[in-house]
Design a protein around this motif. Structure first.
Motif, PDB file in Angstrom:
ATOM      1  N   ILE A  60      43.768  28.650  75.625  1.00  0.00           N
ATOM      2  CA  ILE A  60      43.399  28.666  77.138  1.00  0.00           C
ATOM      3  C   ILE A  60      45.089  29.177  77.978  1.00  0.00           C
ATOM      4  CG2 ILE A  60      43.238  27.506  78.578  1.00  0.00           C
ATOM      5  CD1 ILE A  60      40.660  27.862  77.039  1.00  0.00           C
TER       6      ILE A  60
ATOM      7  N   ALA B  26      46.478  33.503  78.185  1.00  0.00           N
ATOM      8  CA  ALA B  26      46.654  34.483  76.903  1.00  0.00           C
ATOM      9  C   ALA B  26      47.768  35.451  77.098  1.00  0.00           C
ATOM     10  CB  ALA B  26      45.180  35.575  77.043  1.00  0.00           C
ATOM     11  N   GLY B  27      48.833  34.883  77.645  1.00  0.00           N
ATOM     12  CA  GLY B  27      50.224  34.889  77.646  1.00  0.00           C
ATOM     13  C   GLY B  27      51.269  34.869  76.228  1.00  0.00           C
ATOM     14  N   ASN B  28      51.920  34.877  76.402  1.00  0.00           N
ATOM     15  CA  ASN B  28      52.993  35.246  75.409  1.00  0.00           C
ATOM     16  C   ASN B  28      52.953  34.114  74.050  1.00  0.00           C
ATOM     17  OD1 ASN B  28      54.622  37.751  75.956  1.00  0.00           O
ATOM     18  ND2 ASN B  28      56.022  35.723  77.429  1.00  0.00           N
TER      19      ASN B  28
ATOM     20  N   PHE C 125      41.987  32.955  76.510  1.00  0.00           N
ATOM     21  CA  PHE C 125      40.408  32.852  76.935  1.00  0.00           C
ATOM     22  C   PHE C 125      42.129  33.540  78.289  1.00  0.00           C
ATOM     23  CE2 PHE C 125      40.140  30.456  81.040  1.00  0.00           C
ATOM     24  CZ  PHE C 125      38.603  30.573  81.678  1.00  0.00           C
TER      25      PHE C 125
ATOM     26  N   ILE D 296      42.307  34.132  83.197  1.00  0.00           N
ATOM     27  CA  ILE D 296      41.427  33.907  84.740  1.00  0.00           C
ATOM     28  C   ILE D 296      40.777  35.148  84.621  1.00  0.00           C
ATOM     29  CG2 ILE D 296      43.429  32.427  85.676  1.00  0.00           C
ATOM     30  CD1 ILE D 296      44.840  34.404  86.426  1.00  0.00           C
TER      31      ILE D 296
ATOM     32  N   THR E  80      47.899  26.515  77.120  1.00  0.00           N
ATOM     33  CA  THR E  80      49.021  26.871  77.481  1.00  0.00           C
ATOM     34  C   THR E  80      48.955  28.407  78.643  1.00  0.00           C
ATOM     35  OG1 THR E  80      49.101  29.572  76.941  1.00  0.00           O
ATOM     36  CG2 THR E  80      49.782  28.448  75.298  1.00  0.00           C
ATOM     37  N   ALA E  81      47.786  27.686  79.379  1.00  0.00           N
ATOM     38  CA  ALA E  81      47.680  28.199  81.465  1.00  0.00           C
ATOM     39  C   ALA E  81      48.453  27.423  82.157  1.00  0.00           C
ATOM     40  CB  ALA E  81      46.298  27.422  81.687  1.00  0.00           C
ATOM     41  N   GLY E  82      49.775  28.075  82.782  1.00  0.00           N
ATOM     42  CA  GLY E  82      49.996  28.019  83.726  1.00  0.00           C
ATOM     43  C   GLY E  82      51.409  29.129  83.419  1.00  0.00           C
ATOM     44  N   ILE E  83      52.543  28.761  84.631  1.00  0.00           N
ATOM     45  CA  ILE E  83      53.493  29.636  84.614  1.00  0.00           C
ATOM     46  C   ILE E  83      54.493  29.025  84.040  1.00  0.00           C
ATOM     47  CG2 ILE E  83      55.464  30.647  86.352  1.00  0.00           C
ATOM     48  CD1 ILE E  83      52.000  31.000  87.111  1.00  0.00           C
ATOM     49  N   PRO E  84      55.433  29.700  82.960  1.00  0.00           N
ATOM     50  CA  PRO E  84      56.837  29.705  81.966  1.00  0.00           C
ATOM     51  C   PRO E  84      57.933  29.393  83.633  1.00  0.00           C
ATOM     52  CG  PRO E  84      56.234  31.720  81.999  1.00  0.00           C
ATOM     53  CD  PRO E  84      54.821  31.337  82.632  1.00  0.00           C
ATOM     54  N   ARG E  85      58.727  28.700  82.912  1.00  0.00           N
ATOM     55  CA  ARG E  85      59.852  28.437  83.880  1.00  0.00           C
ATOM     56  C   ARG E  85      60.796  30.171  83.514  1.00  0.00           C
ATOM     57  NH1 ARG E  85      64.599  23.601  81.622  1.00  0.00           N
ATOM     58  NH2 ARG E  85      63.227  25.111  79.098  1.00  0.00           N
TER      59      ARG E  85
ATOM     60  N   ASN F 140      41.863  22.416  86.767  1.00  0.00           N
ATOM     61  CA  ASN F 140      41.269  23.623  86.747  1.00  0.00           C
ATOM     62  C   ASN F 140      40.551  23.330  84.739  1.00  0.00           C
ATOM     63  OD1 ASN F 140      40.419  26.294  85.883  1.00  0.00           O
ATOM     64  ND2 ASN F 140      39.539  26.315  88.087  1.00  0.00           N
TER      65      ASN F 140
ATOM     66  N   SER G 276      51.499  23.580  77.547  1.00  0.00           N
ATOM     67  CA  SER G 276      51.532  23.444  79.268  1.00  0.00           C
ATOM     68  C   SER G 276      52.649  22.840  80.057  1.00  0.00           C
ATOM     69  CB  SER G 276      50.648  23.584  80.105  1.00  0.00           C
ATOM     70  OG  SER G 276      49.622  24.689  79.675  1.00  0.00           O
TER      71      SER G 276
END
Ligand code: APR
Length: 312
Positions: free
Chosen positions: A9, A11-13, A33, A35, A80-85, A104, A122
């Motif tokens: 969850i 699909a970023g880095n 997966f 958004i 890993t869904a979310g915003i990194p630092r 969510n 996350s």
């Protein structure tokens, strides 16, 4: 036996590197997966990774999606869904953005893949995994957080370089919260069984402990975003321990129900991971100093947990 299914969850880095490792180790088929706004990005990444298997020879399907129905039957779910630092931010600064996201994800995962073994990445990690468990009501053995494996790996690398030893021989253990007061457990850190204090000076150890605590931040400052190779392989080690019933002892954020003197708290402790998930929390004999540091770390984690609980 049918192939296992790994749901990722985000699909970023980190998600991309998780997929790469899961495929190359042939852990199972991978569903990447994200958004709806990033669905094509997830599909593109999945296709790229899948095309690479024609050369690596790995037998694994990789699918990109923004449809939760595609996660049905997932064996291991890594979040890993979310915003990194960003530079200057602490992990705790991410509560505002990442709390609604983990809620969510928890609601959807509960509906679509309730039986998965869940590894949360996350940040702020200890609070996000706590919220996931609280929201889903999944058994505690099925919900863990990835932090200790990564923090221990960072400490192990610094030790190996300082002692001029192979990384293979270093056994490091970092417990507590995934924050600046995480607790390196020197009483259980060895170079192939040799207590680390015999090979490394106290001064050097203190410097490495400080660098480990700020290890994530060091990379954020350099790259402008958070680390992904080491975080990904840390979670994959945990996933593989579960899928292969390896009974590995790995430092993970686990729900404490009296262990180490804490309750209703997710924090890093040594956990046996096997087919039952987080099968057992191992009780270590800590020194008085280590207990003190753990108490300080627990206090920080409790504050963020309480903040999360207070937000409707
Ligand atoms: N559902 C699924 N994916 C989501 C959602 C959601 N509700 N909200 C955001 N995402 C996706 C983003 O669209 C993005 O593609 O999560 C992905 C995160 O990827 P990156 O921004 O590249 O972040 P990454 O470096 O992978 O880190 C993710 O792990 O270590 C932590 O602090 C880090 O919290 C951060 C997380």
């Amino acid at each position: 036996m049918a192939r296992r299914k790994i749901g990722l969850i985000g699909a970023g880095n980190i998600g991309g590197e998780l997929a790469n490792l899961a495929v190359s180790r042939e852990l199972g088929d991978v569903v990447l997966f994200d958004i709806p706004a990033k669905e094509n990005f997830a599909k593109g990444k999945a296709l790229d990774l899948e095309q690479a298997t024609a050369l690596s020879g790995a037998d694994a399907k990789v699918t990109g999606t923004s449809n939760w129905a595609d996660l049905a039957g997932t064996d291991v779910l890594i979040i890993t869904a979310g915003i990194p630092r960003k530079p200057g931010q602490s992990r705790d600064d991410l509560v505002e953005t990442n709390l609604p996201i983990i809620r969510n994800v928890a609601d959807n995962a509960k509906k679509h893949c309730p039986d998965a073994f869940v590894i949360v990445i996350s940040n702020p990690l200890d609070a996000m995994v706590y919220e996931y468990k609280r929201r889903t009501g999944a058994p505690r053995a099925k919900v863990v957080g990835m932090a200790g494996v990564l923090d221990s790996a960072r400490f192990a690398l610094f030790l190996a370089r300082e002692a001029n030893a192979s990384v293979k021989d270093v056994r490091a253990m970092v417990l507590g919260g995934h924050g600046d007061d995480m607790v390196p457990i020197l009483s259980h850190t060895t170079i192939n069984g040799i207590p680390v204090q015999k090979l490394v000076s106290k001064e050097a150890l203190d410097k490495m402990i400080d660098r480990t605590r700020k290890g994530g931040g060091e990379i954020v400052t350099l790259m402008g975003t958070s680390a992904y190779y080491a975080p990904a392989i840390s979670a994959i080690e945990m996933a593989e321990a579960y899928l292969g019933d390896q009974k590995r002892v790995l430092p993970c954020a686990a729900l404490l129900e009296g262990e180490y003197g804490y309750s209703d708290l997710y924090m890093g402790v040594p956990v046996v991971i096997g087919a039952g998930g987080a099968e057992r929390i191992v009780a270590l004999d800590l020194t008085a100093e280590e207990k003190g540091m753990l108490a300080k770390s627990a206090e920080s984690v409790q504050k963020v947990r309480d903040l999360v609980k207070s937000k409707a």
